[in-house]
Design an enzyme around this catalytic site. Structure first.
Site, short mmCIF file in Angstrom:
data_model
loop_
_atom_site.label_atom_id
_atom_site.label_comp_id
_atom_site.label_asym_id
_atom_site.label_seq_id
_atom_site.Cartn_x
_atom_site.Cartn_y
_atom_site.Cartn_z
N ASP A 50 -19.08 17.10 61.78
CA ASP A 50 -19.00 17.61 63.21
C ASP A 50 -19.39 19.18 63.20
OD1 ASP A 50 -18.25 17.86 65.91
OD2 ASP A 50 -16.59 18.78 65.41
N ASP A 52 -18.68 22.37 66.31
CA ASP A 52 -17.58 23.12 66.28
C ASP A 52 -16.12 22.79 65.96
OD1 ASP A 52 -16.80 25.46 67.53
OD2 ASP A 52 -16.84 24.62 69.65
#
Length: 330
Positions: A50, A52
């Site tokens: 992922d 952020d």
């Protein structure tokens, strides 16, 4: 619509694999450190990250993250980035990541704007028709890149000039309603989506169900899931979604690059999206504590006795992905 916030909620047509022990520890939710790191990395050929909360927070790179990516690639691992953010194209993400010091190619980035376009083209086989798009200009670009036309991006200029809401003008070529992040979301857009979706053969697709976007300092703003739930509520229909934790996000990567789920690690900061995606797809899972979820959150799911919530319990956790550096440098 289904109660997404019940203690043991169902997800979009997904099943959770049987609870499995962690690779070396004998139980899930083990702290990954020391001698455990290298055997885990040796057991995988591919790592999904992922973005952020994992490799950056806001505009600040997580210390050591760029070096981790670089060393993983140098050791022969394939690295991909999977994000539910639909406000950027793959190219925009790759440019941002390069500016932040990451070695990344456009084809290694899988955002929901891109995955949604691929889903409409290959799974829905949307040919010739348009989509009514509640979403960003980035989504428009990704749709048009695969030959799908759209209408709806930007402010709805009919707003304030229309009194006969139920007979708002519609484009007869529209065959699907697609909902992503849209800063111009309005009553008129909600109404127009309802009118399209009142046609039973109109497809209904959403990018993801994240209801809130956490910010620094404990603040948050509404996420795409809030907009999607509004459309679902008024249309009395449930959308298909392509973003995490739906396994389509992993399928997109696997179908293009031949990724073996048994040899893949999912790294994320959110239990309900990243870790659940890994569990749904049979991947090894690693939670990093630089973002949203905490070990206490995972422990609550582990103790719940709810089979679905077990899918949100990671195999391992680290304070930061920089914790992988010693094993990669050694």
């Amino acid at each position: 619509t289904e109660a997404l916030f019940s203690p043991c909620y169902r997800r979009d047509s997904l099943t959770v694999p049987e609870d499995r022990p962690s690779l070396m520890s004998g139980s899930r939710l083990a702290r990954l450190s020391g001698a455990l790191v290298k055997p885990l990395l040796d057991s995988v050929d591919c790592v999904l990250f992922d973005c952020d909360g994992v490799i950056w927070r806001g505009d600040q790179v997580i210390p050591g993250a760029a070096q981790v990516i670089k060393l993983l690639k140098e050791s022969g691992k394939r690295v991909f980035f999977v994000t539910n953010n639909s406000s950027k194209t793959r190219r925009m993400y790759a440019d941002k990541m390069s500016a932040l010091g990451f070695d990344v190619k456009e084809e290694e980035v899988f955002g929901t704007a891109y995955c949604c376009a691929i889903f409409l083209k290959t799974v829905c086989r949307l040919q010739g028709g348009k989509v009514y798009l509640i979403g960003s200009d980035a989504m428009r670009q990704e749709l048009e890149a695969v030959g799908i036309r759209q209408t709806g991006v930007g402010p709805d200029l009919v707003f304030g000039k229309q009194s006969d809401w139920a007979n708002v003008p519609l484009d007869p070529e529209v065959k699907a309603v697609v909902v992503g992040f849209d800063e111009h979301f309005s009553y008129m857009k909600l109404n127009r989506a309802l009118q399209y979706l009142s046609q039973p053969d109109c497809l209904f697709v959403g990018t993801n169900r994240d209801t809130r976007l956490p910010l620094e300092g404990g603040k948050a703003v509404p996420g795409t899931g809030s907009l999607l739930q509004a459309v679902e509520t008024t249309a009395q229909r449930r959308a298909q979604t392509v973003g995490k934790p739906n396994n389509y996000m992993f399928d997109c990567v696997a179908s293009q690059f031949g990724v073996d789920p048994d040899r893949c690690l999912m790294v994320g900061d959110r239990l309900d999206t990243d870790i659940m995606l890994g569990s749904n797809c049979g991947l090894k899972t690693l939670l990093t504590l630089t973002g949203v979820s905490t070990v206490a959150d995972a422990e609550e799911h582990q103790k719940s006795g709810c089979a679905d919530r077990q899918g949100m319990v990671p195999d391992y956790y680290v304070e930061s992905i920089a914790d992988l550096l010693p094993a990669l440098q050694g």
